[in-house]
Design a protein around this motif. Structure first.
Motif, short mmCIF file in Angstrom:
data_model
loop_
_atom_site.label_atom_id
_atom_site.label_comp_id
_atom_site.label_asym_id
_atom_site.label_seq_id
_atom_site.Cartn_x
_atom_site.Cartn_y
_atom_site.Cartn_z
N GLU A 97 0.82 -1.28 0.11
CA GLU A 97 -0.24 -0.04 -0.08
C GLU A 97 0.80 1.36 -0.09
O GLU A 97 0.36 2.46 -0.11
N GLY A 98 2.15 1.26 0.01
CA GLY A 98 2.96 2.30 0.17
C GLY A 98 3.06 2.98 1.57
O GLY A 98 3.60 2.48 2.46
N ARG A 99 2.37 4.03 1.77
CA ARG A 99 1.95 4.63 3.03
C ARG A 99 0.66 4.97 3.43
O ARG A 99 -0.14 5.41 2.66
N ARG A 100 0.26 4.36 4.67
CA ARG A 100 -1.20 4.51 5.08
C ARG A 100 -1.18 5.58 5.99
O ARG A 100 -0.52 5.59 7.04
N CYS A 101 -1.91 6.56 5.69
CA CYS A 101 -2.24 7.82 6.66
C CYS A 101 -3.71 7.64 6.98
O CYS A 101 -4.50 7.28 6.41
N VAL A 102 -3.73 7.62 8.59
CA VAL A 102 -5.08 7.54 9.03
C VAL A 102 -5.58 8.67 9.87
O VAL A 102 -4.85 9.17 10.71
N GLY A 103 -6.57 9.31 9.85
CA GLY A 103 -7.21 10.25 10.54
C GLY A 103 -6.84 11.67 10.04
O GLY A 103 -5.79 11.91 9.16
N LYS A 104 -7.64 12.67 10.35
CA LYS A 104 -7.38 14.05 9.68
C LYS A 104 -6.09 14.62 10.10
O LYS A 104 -5.50 15.21 9.48
N ALA A 105 -5.73 14.41 11.46
CA ALA A 105 -4.47 14.91 11.92
C ALA A 105 -3.32 14.68 11.13
O ALA A 105 -2.52 15.21 10.61
N GLU A 106 -3.12 13.24 10.75
CA GLU A 106 -1.96 12.67 10.06
C GLU A 106 -1.98 13.06 8.77
O GLU A 106 -1.21 13.56 8.29
N ILE A 107 -3.22 13.15 7.97
CA ILE A 107 -3.28 13.51 6.57
C ILE A 107 -3.05 15.01 6.48
O ILE A 107 -2.24 15.29 5.61
N GLY A 108 -3.41 15.83 7.39
CA GLY A 108 -3.28 17.21 7.34
C GLY A 108 -1.84 17.45 7.59
O GLY A 108 -1.16 18.46 6.72
N GLN A 109 -1.17 16.81 8.51
CA GLN A 109 0.37 16.90 8.67
C GLN A 109 1.16 16.69 7.27
O GLN A 109 1.98 17.37 6.93
N VAL A 110 0.66 15.36 6.85
CA VAL A 110 1.52 14.92 5.43
C VAL A 110 1.21 16.21 4.42
O VAL A 110 2.31 16.42 3.71
N LEU A 111 0.20 16.60 4.23
CA LEU A 111 -0.11 17.52 3.20
C LEU A 111 0.90 18.77 3.45
O LEU A 111 1.27 19.36 2.47
N ARG A 112 0.56 19.28 4.85
CA ARG A 112 1.43 20.61 5.17
C ARG A 112 2.99 20.15 4.70
O ARG A 112 3.48 21.33 4.10
N ASP A 113 3.56 19.40 5.00
CA ASP A 113 4.73 18.92 4.91
C ASP A 113 5.01 18.95 3.28
O ASP A 113 6.01 19.39 2.74
N ARG A 114 4.31 18.16 2.57
CA ARG A 114 4.17 18.34 1.18
C ARG A 114 4.37 19.67 0.78
O ARG A 114 5.10 19.79 -0.07
N TYR A 115 3.54 20.47 1.02
CA TYR A 115 3.52 21.89 0.25
C TYR A 115 4.59 22.66 0.79
O TYR A 115 4.91 23.50 0.01
N VAL A 116 5.15 22.45 1.77
CA VAL A 116 6.46 23.14 1.99
C VAL A 116 7.61 22.74 1.16
O VAL A 116 8.39 23.37 0.47
N ASP A 117 7.56 21.38 1.07
CA ASP A 117 8.56 20.63 0.14
C ASP A 117 8.50 21.00 -1.33
O ASP A 117 9.49 21.06 -1.97
N ILE A 118 7.04 21.02 -1.68
CA ILE A 118 6.90 21.43 -3.23
C ILE A 118 5.88 22.52 -3.21
O ILE A 118 4.73 22.27 -3.46
#
Length: 126
Positions: A45-66
Motif C-alpha cells: 500500500e505504500g504509506r497509510r495515513c489514518v485520520g485528519k491529523a496525520e493526513i493534514g500534517q503530511v499535506l502541510r509537509d508536502r506543500y512546504v517541500d513542493i
C-alpha cells in the motif's frame, strides 16, 4: 442524510489541493478517513495515513517541500454514489529536486458525501 457525491464536490476537493488549503481539503474528509499514498515504506500500500491529523500534517509537509505543487488536466468519474475516480497530472518542483509531471489517479470512497478513503497512484520515470 449526508451530502451527495457529485462532480462539483470532487472539483471542490481538488480546488483545495491546488490552493494548498489543508483545512478546506480536510473539511471533506470523515474523521476516520485514510489515505493510501502512492509511495512509502509498506508494500503493497505504500504509506497509510489514518485520520485528519496525520493526513493534514503530511499535506502541510508536502506543500512546504513542493511549494508549486498542482494538479492539472483533471477528470472525474462517479461510480455507485460512494465511489469515484479522478485522473490528473501532478506537477511541481521539490525544493531539493527537479521539476516533475506525473500522470496519476485517485480511487475515492465516500460515506455520506465525505471521503473515507483516498487511494493514490501515479506514474513516474526512474
Amino acid at each position: 442524510m449526508g451530502r451527495v457525491l457529485t462532480l462539483e464536490l470532487l472539483d471542490e476537493i481538488q480546488d483545495g489541493f491546488n490552493r494548498h488549503d489543508v483545512d478546506a481539503i480536510l473539511s471533506h474528509f470523515a474523521e476516520d478517513c485514510e489515505w493510501l499514498m502512492a509511495g512509502g515504506p509498506t508494500p503493497p500500500e505504500g504509506r497509510r495515513c489514518v485520520g485528519k491529523a496525520e493526513i493534514g500534517q503530511v499535506l502541510r509537509d508536502r506543500y512546504v517541500d513542493i511549494p508549486d505543487m498542482r494538479w492539472e488536466d483533471m477528470q472525474h468519474w462517479i461510480g455507485d454514489g460512494e465511489r469515484a475516480v479522478s485522473e490528473w497530472t501532478v506537477c511541481g518542483t521539490p525544493r531539493s529536486g527537479e521539476p516533475f509531471a506525473w500522470l496519476g489517479c485517485d480511487l475515492w470512497r465516500f460515506r455520506n458525501g465525505y471521503v473515507v478513503r483516498k487511494d493514490t497512484y501515479w506514474k513516474f520515470a526512474r
